[in-house]
Design an enzyme around this catalytic site. Structure first.
Site, PDB file in Angstrom:
ATOM      1  N   ASP A 104      95.202  -8.863 -18.923  1.00  0.00           N
ATOM      2  CA  ASP A 104      94.651  -9.047 -17.570  1.00  0.00           C
ATOM      3  C   ASP A 104      95.728  -9.421 -16.548  1.00  0.00           C
ATOM      4  O   ASP A 104      96.788  -9.959 -16.908  1.00  0.00           O
ATOM      5  CB  ASP A 104      93.603 -10.165 -17.578  1.00  0.00           C
ATOM      6  CG  ASP A 104      92.279  -9.699 -18.149  1.00  0.00           C
ATOM      7  OD1 ASP A 104      92.202  -8.541 -18.619  1.00  0.00           O
ATOM      8  OD2 ASP A 104      91.315 -10.492 -18.138  1.00  0.00           O
ATOM      9  N   HIS A 256      97.507 -11.936 -21.322  1.00  0.00           N
ATOM     10  CA  HIS A 256      97.815 -11.740 -19.900  1.00  0.00           C
ATOM     11  C   HIS A 256      99.249 -11.226 -19.745  1.00  0.00           C
ATOM     12  O   HIS A 256     100.151 -11.720 -20.419  1.00  0.00           O
ATOM     13  CB  HIS A 256      97.677 -13.045 -19.108  1.00  0.00           C
ATOM     14  CG  HIS A 256      96.270 -13.565 -19.056  1.00  0.00           C
ATOM     15  ND1 HIS A 256      95.715 -14.268 -20.092  1.00  0.00           N
ATOM     16  CD2 HIS A 256      95.312 -13.482 -18.095  1.00  0.00           C
ATOM     17  CE1 HIS A 256      94.463 -14.610 -19.777  1.00  0.00           C
ATOM     18  NE2 HIS A 256      94.197 -14.143 -18.568  1.00  0.00           N
TER      19      HIS A 256
END
Length: 777
Positions: A104, A256
């Site tokens: 993400d 991430h």
């Protein structure tokens, strides 16, 4: 008794400058519009950059405990992949012993390439849920992601929680991200992950309508069932432990590649992949996991519902239908890239080829962002330099103004023997019927012996008749055909009887001792000209008060500084005195520029003459009362100053004492009267930018600090001039409104200069309200 000298000969033909001025007049409005458009364009660029730089932080989970009664139980208890095929919510899980790596908040220019290296080394694909603003700023990274066989999903454009947003904002966030993907890699996508989302059991009544809306539009929402918590930076071992699925279950695992420092993620990823492969796990994308699960359900084709025939595939890629290569696929490469595994026919099945308006709008967005990414940092650096220079100038003005005041007000200070001989006062006048009587009556009360020469420059309102009818002693009225202010002044110099000439405007009023004070510096034989202290007489309006502040600061700080540095750039047209022979030596007042006062001042410097400031010689002038007239006046002043500086550009190489203006004055004027003001509007725009996108409190305090410094400078100038401080209450408003107009005027002048336009001496409408001068304040 007044005498009149009529003009002789026929009316002269228009000069070359006047003919050019006529042609330029028609272009003034477009230039104003161009100046405004230029500022608007730069403002838009900064707003775009600020919008793109919305902060992206860790994916903290939010809104625990909210009601979930609107959410179907099968969704709350289902797998991490949520589709709405046929209008019905359907949850899917990642098949056993399979991991769908998801990342993400990217792409990030530092961490995403490092993660891609790890994935490529281990021949593993992943699904990257990208933030649209990051995509538009790093388009090449998106190309690399797709080209390596990874899959792309949407993580909104600004990383905002969509649960509390309007439908229009939700649509905008999705569409803008799709445009960014189209411009960066030529694709769109059907995958979506909401910022701050977690497991499906965290869906509540706020977020459920968003997922339903997007599902009806064809999006597949992806959640988390295994979270590495790498955004917390707990350490490599804890990241690996957090990413482990329970038993042999499949998992949608969250990492991430942006949103903070991700070195621990990079270190953990390679070890994690090797460890899971050793346990018999395979890796795929979200589409790969969906395809694998569907392939295991009764043998239907990937992406096909159980009751659907092979020729009815709603999710089939347009590029597959047309026989084109899937987006991002290299020639000869199997669909899905290097990780074609476990029946997953296309790990990039969510991608769609961008075409038509979407493709071109996307490319335009990426291009606009590239421009912003180049312009904004450059402007920020330049404006930082400008800001430091402005603060340095404020400090220098205060120090030098104080030194000037102390030096000139010492009891033992003297220019030399008192100057008592008569002088000639030249009053150029063009349609000054409202003001001429006040001007001449004020001169008649002079305590210094003078002759008054009124040069009527072709007035049509009876100015010369009014001047002659006053019956004042020592007044001569010379009539000439309209030729402009420089010609009128030169005519007056030719008719002057004395070796010192005082020049003033036809709307200006002198105090009784003004002339006497003004000529005292001529006791020093080096002095060739003297600048007086012009003051605004009509300061009872907001515009007048603003100009009053500007005049007091300009004359009591700027001119004192320039005087001590011996590089005074301008003797004001409202009040100045000259040695007559010095004026004639430089050819008189030139018609080459609109700023004849600046022109002749620089010419005197280059002749080796000293120019000084006499603060005690005060003149009261009528300032423009309307914004339109103020614009016209300042436009002429600023443009004329540029003309004069360009005309005397060779002063930069003048040698000896006569070259002091070129070495000191010219750089100061160019930097602080042209370059700095041109960039000043952007400082204000950057302040707003910082308040909105960076730190409101810090930016506001910085702006207030600058305002405080300006207030200190203004207060000191008012003290030196013995003015009342009440007008300083208008200073904050002056910074917000008046100053912006002056900036636009200067930009307008710069555009005129760059496009080769010319202007002529312009007449402002006067009211004659400045009469006998009152005391200061």
């Amino acid at each position: 008794m007044a005498t009149t000298t009529p003009s002789r000969g026929r009316r002269r033909a228009p000069s070359r400058m006047e003919r050019a001025a006529g042609k330029a007049a028609a272009l003034q409005k477009p230039r104003v519009i161009l100046a405004l458009l230029l500022l608007l364009a730069l403002t838009s660029v900064m707003l775009l950059d600020g919008y793109l730089r919305a902060e992206v932080g860790g994916d903290q989970r939010v809104r625990s405990g909210a009601a979930t009664d609107d959410v179907p139980d099968e969704v709350l208890d289902g797998g991490p992949i949520l589709t709405f095929r046929g209008g019905q919510a359907q949850s899917r899980s990642v098949p056993e012993k399979t991991i769908a790596l998801t990342f993400d908040d990217g792409p990030n220019p530092t961490w995403t390439p490092k993660i891609l290296e790890v994935l490529e080394e281990n021949d593993v694909p992943a699904t990257f849920f990208v933030v649209g603003s990051m995509v538009s700023r790093n388009p090449d990274l998106v190309k690399d992601l797709v080209g390596q066989g990874n899959e792309i999903g949407i993580h909104t454009f600004t990383h905002i929680d969509l649960s509390y947003q309007s439908d229009a904002r939700v649509t905008r966030e999705m569409e803008q991200t799709q445009l960014a993907l189209a411009g960066a890699a030529g694709i769109t996508t059907t995958l979506f992950r909401a910022p701050y989302s977690s497991r499906t059991d965290a869906i509540d009544n706020y977020s459920w309508p968003v997922y339903k809306k997007l599902g009806e539009e064809g999006y597949t929402s992806v959640f988390v069932d295994t979270d590495s918590d790498d955004w917390k930076r707990p350490g490599v071992s804890k990241i690996i432990k957090g990413a482990m699925p329970s038993k042999n279950k499949g998992a949608s695992v969250l990492f991430h590649d942006a949103g903070g420092e991700r070195s621990q993620t990079v270190k953990a990823l390679g070890t994690y992949i090797k460890k899971m492969k050793a346990k018999g796990y395979t890796f795929t994308t979200i589409s790969g996991a969906i395809g694998q699960q569907e392939a295991e359900q009764g043998g239907q084709q990937p992406g096909q519902e159980p009751d659907q025939q092979p020729d009815q595939q709603p999710d089939q890629q347009p590029d597959q239908q047309s026989g084109q290569q899937p987006a991002g696929q290299q020639p000869g490469q199997e669909p899905g890239g290097p990780a074609q595994q476990n029946g997953a026919s296309n790990p990039q099945a969510a991608h769609r080829t961008a075409t038509g308006a979407t493709l071109y709008e996307g490319k335009a967005l990426v291009a606009a962002v590239a421009v912003a990414e180049w312009i904004v940092p450059g402007l920020a650096t330049g404006l930082a330099v400008v800001g430091v220079a402005v603060m340095g100038r404020f400090g220098m003005m205060l120090i030098l103004a104080r030194s000037h005041h102390r030096q000139r007000n010492k009891r033992r200070f003297s220019w030399g023997p008192p100057v008592t001989r008569p002088v000639s006062v030249i009053v150029p006048a063009y349609n000054e019927k409202e003001c001429i009587a006040n001007t001449l009556n004020s001169l008649a009360r002079s305590t210094h012996p003078i002759e008054i020469i009124v040069v009527d420059d072709g007035s049509t309102d009876g100015t010369s008749e009014i001047a002659a009818s006053l019956g004042l002693p020592n007044v001569r009225v010379i009539r000439q055909e309209n030729a402009g202010k420089p010609a009128a002044l030169n005519n007056g110099v030719r008719h002057a009887s004395y070796d010192i000439v005082v020049m003033m405007d036809g709307d200006t009023v002198f105090e009784p001792d003004t002339v006497g004070q003004l000529v005292q510096p001529f006791a020093d034989p080096e002095v060739g000209a003297v600048a007086g202290n012009a003051k605004v007489g009509n300061r009872d309006t907001v515009i007048g008060a603003w100009q009053h502040i500007e005049y007091v600061m300009g004359f009591n700080l700027d001119r004192r500084m320039y005087d001590l540095l011996r590089c005074m750039p301008t003797i004001p047209g409202a009040i100045g005195a000259f040695r007559r022979e010095a004026v004639l030596a430089v050819g008189g007042m030139s018609e080459d520029t609109l700023a004849e006062d600046t022109d002749i001042t620089i010419a005197l410097h280059r002749e080796g003459r000293r120019v000084v400031y006499q603060e005690h010689a005060r003149a009261w002038t009528e300032a423009p009362r309307s914004l339109k007239q103020l614009w016209s006046q300042r436009y002429r002043w600023s443009y004329g100053t540029m003309q004069a500086l360009w005309k005397h550009r060779k002063s930069l190489t003048d040698k000896g004492p006569s070259g002091r203006f070129g070495r000191v004055g010219m750089p100061l004027v160019v930097v602080f009267q042209i370059l700095t003001p041109v960039f000043a509007p952007l400082i204000d725009v950057f302040t707003v930018y910082a308040m909105i996108f960076v730190d409101f409190k810090a930016s506001l305090l910085a702006w207030l600090a600058v305002l405080g410094i300006q207030l200190v400078c203004a207060a000191y100038a008012f003290r030196l001039d013995k003015e009342k401080y009440r007008y300083l209450l208008m200073l904050p408003l002056q910074q917000l409104a008046y100053r912006q107009m002056m900036y636009l005027v200067l930009i307008h002048s710069c555009i005129t200069a760059l496009t080769g336009g010319r202007l002529r001496w312009q007449k402002l409408k006067r009211t004659g309200e400045v009469g006998t001068p009152a005391g200061a304040g």
